[in-house]
Structure formats: structure tokens, C-alpha cells
Design a protein around this motif. Sequence first.
Motif, PDB file in Angstrom:
ATOM      1  N   VAL A 170       0.855  -1.183   0.428  1.00 54.75           N
ATOM      2  CA  VAL A 170       0.230   0.377  -0.139  1.00 54.75           C
ATOM      3  C   VAL A 170       0.873   1.270   0.093  1.00 54.75           C
ATOM      4  CG1 VAL A 170      -2.075  -1.066   0.540  1.00 54.75           C
ATOM      5  CG2 VAL A 170      -0.367   0.396   2.662  1.00 54.75           C
ATOM      6  N   GLU A 171       0.720   1.987  -0.836  1.00 52.19           N
ATOM      7  CA  GLU A 171       0.778   3.767  -0.537  1.00 52.19           C
ATOM      8  C   GLU A 171       0.005   4.532  -0.214  1.00 52.19           C
ATOM      9  OE1 GLU A 171       2.592   4.469  -4.274  1.00 52.19           O
ATOM     10  OE2 GLU A 171       4.004   2.316  -4.258  1.00 52.19           O
ATOM     11  N   PHE A 172       0.163   5.932  -0.042  1.00 47.47           N
ATOM     12  CA  PHE A 172      -0.226   7.043   0.535  1.00 47.47           C
ATOM     13  C   PHE A 172      -0.016   7.702  -0.731  1.00 47.47           C
ATOM     14  CE2 PHE A 172      -1.250  11.381   2.375  1.00 47.47           C
ATOM     15  CZ  PHE A 172      -2.029  10.776   2.807  1.00 47.47           C
ATOM     16  N   GLN A 173      -1.075   7.821  -1.189  1.00 46.65           N
ATOM     17  CA  GLN A 173      -1.478   8.382  -2.786  1.00 46.65           C
ATOM     18  C   GLN A 173      -3.304   9.209  -2.595  1.00 46.65           C
ATOM     19  OE1 GLN A 173      -1.193   6.744  -6.182  1.00 46.65           O
ATOM     20  NE2 GLN A 173       0.956   6.069  -5.533  1.00 46.65           N
ATOM     21  N   PRO A 174      -2.991  10.435  -1.586  1.00 41.06           N
ATOM     22  CA  PRO A 174      -4.730  10.886  -1.499  1.00 41.06           C
ATOM     23  C   PRO A 174      -5.552  10.396  -2.339  1.00 41.06           C
ATOM     24  CG  PRO A 174      -3.337  12.051   0.052  1.00 41.06           C
ATOM     25  CD  PRO A 174      -2.575  11.056  -0.593  1.00 41.06           C
ATOM     26  N   GLY A 175      -5.176  11.499  -3.137  1.00 36.03           N
ATOM     27  CA  GLY A 175      -6.126  12.078  -5.080  1.00 36.03           C
ATOM     28  C   GLY A 175      -5.810  10.947  -5.193  1.00 36.03           C
ATOM     29  N   ASN A 176      -5.624  10.247  -5.427  1.00 37.23           N
ATOM     30  CA  ASN A 176      -5.892   8.632  -5.974  1.00 37.23           C
ATOM     31  C   ASN A 176      -7.509   8.059  -6.515  1.00 37.23           C
ATOM     32  OD1 ASN A 176      -6.003   6.012  -7.434  1.00 37.23           O
ATOM     33  ND2 ASN A 176      -3.767   5.355  -7.577  1.00 37.23           N
ATOM     34  N   GLU A 177      -8.089   8.176  -7.367  1.00 33.93           N
ATOM     35  CA  GLU A 177      -8.880   7.276  -7.405  1.00 33.93           C
ATOM     36  C   GLU A 177      -9.495   6.165  -6.374  1.00 33.93           C
ATOM     37  OE1 GLU A 177      -9.623   5.293 -11.540  1.00 33.93           O
ATOM     38  OE2 GLU A 177     -10.335   7.255 -11.388  1.00 33.93           O
ATOM     39  N   ALA A 178      -8.358   5.511  -6.287  1.00 27.85           N
ATOM     40  CA  ALA A 178      -8.629   4.531  -5.728  1.00 27.85           C
ATOM     41  C   ALA A 178      -8.276   4.142  -4.280  1.00 27.85           C
ATOM     42  CB  ALA A 178      -7.847   2.887  -6.407  1.00 27.85           C
ATOM     43  N   ALA A 179      -8.043   5.391  -3.770  1.00 35.19           N
ATOM     44  CA  ALA A 179      -7.296   5.735  -2.328  1.00 35.19           C
ATOM     45  C   ALA A 179      -8.389   5.366  -1.499  1.00 35.19           C
ATOM     46  CB  ALA A 179      -7.385   7.264  -1.877  1.00 35.19           C
ATOM     47  N   ASP A 180      -8.320   4.646  -0.719  1.00 34.73           N
ATOM     48  CA  ASP A 180      -9.435   4.584   0.378  1.00 34.73           C
ATOM     49  C   ASP A 180      -9.467   5.905   1.787  1.00 34.73           C
ATOM     50  OD1 ASP A 180      -7.063   4.340   2.236  1.00 34.73           O
ATOM     51  OD2 ASP A 180      -7.119   1.848   3.003  1.00 34.73           O
ATOM     52  N   ASP A 181     -10.169   5.479   2.853  1.00 33.18           N
ATOM     53  CA  ASP A 181     -10.764   7.334   3.264  1.00 33.18           C
ATOM     54  C   ASP A 181      -9.805   7.225   4.108  1.00 33.18           C
ATOM     55  OD1 ASP A 181     -10.934   4.588   5.296  1.00 33.18           O
ATOM     56  OD2 ASP A 181     -12.535   5.443   6.669  1.00 33.18           O
ATOM     57  N   LYS A 182      -8.963   6.720   4.053  1.00 33.42           N
ATOM     58  CA  LYS A 182      -7.138   6.638   5.017  1.00 33.42           C
ATOM     59  C   LYS A 182      -6.361   7.955   4.358  1.00 33.42           C
ATOM     60  CE  LYS A 182      -7.838   4.224   8.629  1.00 33.42           C
ATOM     61  NZ  LYS A 182      -7.570   3.214   9.818  1.00 33.42           N
ATOM     62  N   GLY A 183      -6.328   7.718   2.953  1.00 35.68           N
ATOM     63  CA  GLY A 183      -5.822   7.893   1.116  1.00 35.68           C
ATOM     64  C   GLY A 183      -4.577   6.745   1.121  1.00 35.68           C
ATOM     65  N   TYR A 184      -5.398   5.488   1.055  1.00 35.60           N
ATOM     66  CA  TYR A 184      -4.115   4.525   0.377  1.00 35.60           C
ATOM     67  C   TYR A 184      -4.558   3.245  -0.179  1.00 35.60           C
ATOM     68  CZ  TYR A 184      -0.904   5.506   5.280  1.00 35.60           C
ATOM     69  OH  TYR A 184      -0.464   5.788   6.358  1.00 35.60           O
ATOM     70  N   VAL A 185      -3.012   3.832  -1.112  1.00 36.61           N
ATOM     71  CA  VAL A 185      -3.756   2.684  -2.379  1.00 36.61           C
ATOM     72  C   VAL A 185      -3.433   1.388  -2.347  1.00 36.61           C
ATOM     73  CG1 VAL A 185      -3.705   2.786  -5.045  1.00 36.61           C
ATOM     74  CG2 VAL A 185      -4.350   4.984  -3.687  1.00 36.61           C
ATOM     75  N   LYS A 186      -4.303   0.266  -2.531  1.00 39.79           N
ATOM     76  CA  LYS A 186      -3.312  -0.726  -2.854  1.00 39.79           C
ATOM     77  C   LYS A 186      -2.504  -0.968  -4.422  1.00 39.79           C
ATOM     78  CE  LYS A 186      -7.047  -3.754  -0.450  1.00 39.79           C
ATOM     79  NZ  LYS A 186      -7.642  -4.771  -0.903  1.00 39.79           N
ATOM     80  N   MET A 187      -1.270  -1.707  -4.304  1.00 41.11           N
ATOM     81  CA  MET A 187      -0.632  -1.459  -5.646  1.00 41.11           C
ATOM     82  C   MET A 187      -0.401  -2.615  -5.942  1.00 41.11           C
ATOM     83  SD  MET A 187      -0.311   1.717  -6.259  1.00 41.11           S
ATOM     84  CE  MET A 187       1.212   1.561  -7.378  1.00 41.11           C
ATOM     85  N   PRO A 188      -0.530  -2.674  -6.942  1.00 43.52           N
ATOM     86  CA  PRO A 188      -0.002  -4.558  -7.513  1.00 43.52           C
ATOM     87  C   PRO A 188       1.340  -5.038  -6.662  1.00 43.52           C
ATOM     88  CG  PRO A 188       0.250  -2.656  -9.598  1.00 43.52           C
ATOM     89  CD  PRO A 188       0.002  -2.305  -8.477  1.00 43.52           C
ATOM     90  N   ASN A 189       0.828  -6.619  -6.583  1.00 42.85           N
ATOM     91  CA  ASN A 189       1.935  -6.930  -6.288  1.00 42.85           C
ATOM     92  C   ASN A 189       3.477  -7.165  -7.315  1.00 42.85           C
ATOM     93  OD1 ASN A 189       0.549  -8.233  -7.656  1.00 42.85           O
ATOM     94  ND2 ASN A 189       1.134 -10.463  -5.729  1.00 42.85           N
TER      95      ASN A 189
END
Length: 138
Positions: A78-97
Motif C-alpha cells: 500500500v502507498e499513501f496517495q490521497p489524490g488517487n481514485e482508488a485511495a481508501d478513506d485514509k488515503g492509501y492505495v493498494k498497489m500491484p504485487n
Amino acid sequence: MDALTAALKVASSGLGVQSERLRVVSENLANAQSTGTAPGSDPYRRKTISFASQLDQATGGSLVQVSSIDRDPSDFPVEFQPGNEAADDKGYVKMPNVNPLIEMADMTEANRSYEANLQVIKQARDLISMTIDLMRNQ
């Protein structure tokens, strides 16, 4: 079946599976940054390829084939990307493995295996040509 034909058959099976391996690695690299489209959705999951040997009854040689193409079950970073459309409510986005270093190493290995099989085919073809030339000159 003679040994040269058997070598051609074994090497050509190797070419086929290494070609498929290169396709899978390329797909992984192309999707290394593909996140989900909705908050909390899963991103691209890395593909893995498995091989199996198969005895060829005609030549007695061991051919290789793709036994399966599966998905890597490892966790998504997970990466902190608050502007990404896939971000959760805390701003974290699941990235590919997908780890590009591992994929590049796999690509290099598959490329070298492909080239080795190609060299076997070239050598066998040359030996067959020399045999035909010897038979013609007798």
C-alpha cells in the motif's frame, strides 16, 4: 526418429514455453502501476507461470510445456496517495504485487533460455545440411 530430429523437437518445445514466459513477464511489467478503479479495490495481481515435462513417445525425449498460469497470492503493498481514485478513506492505495526487479530478472533468464534453444535448432539444422551434403557427394 533420429537424434537430430529429437533435438529439434525438444528445442522447439523450449522455444514455445520461453516465448509464453516472456509474454507473462511483459504483461506483469506493463501492469506494474495498474491500481484499482474504485476506493479499496484490488489492483492488478502478478501472474506466474509453471512448466511441466512430458515424455515424447516418438523421440523418447523430454519435452517441456506450460502446465499453468496462476496469480501470485502475495499481499498487495500500500502507498499513501490521497489524490488517487482508488485511495481508501485514509488515503492509501493498494498497489500491484509486481516487483520490477524480479520481472526483469525473469525476463533476462527467459530471453537467455530462448536464445539457447534457438542455438540448438540452428546447430541441428546445420548438422542436417552437412549430412545431406555428404550424402550428395558420395
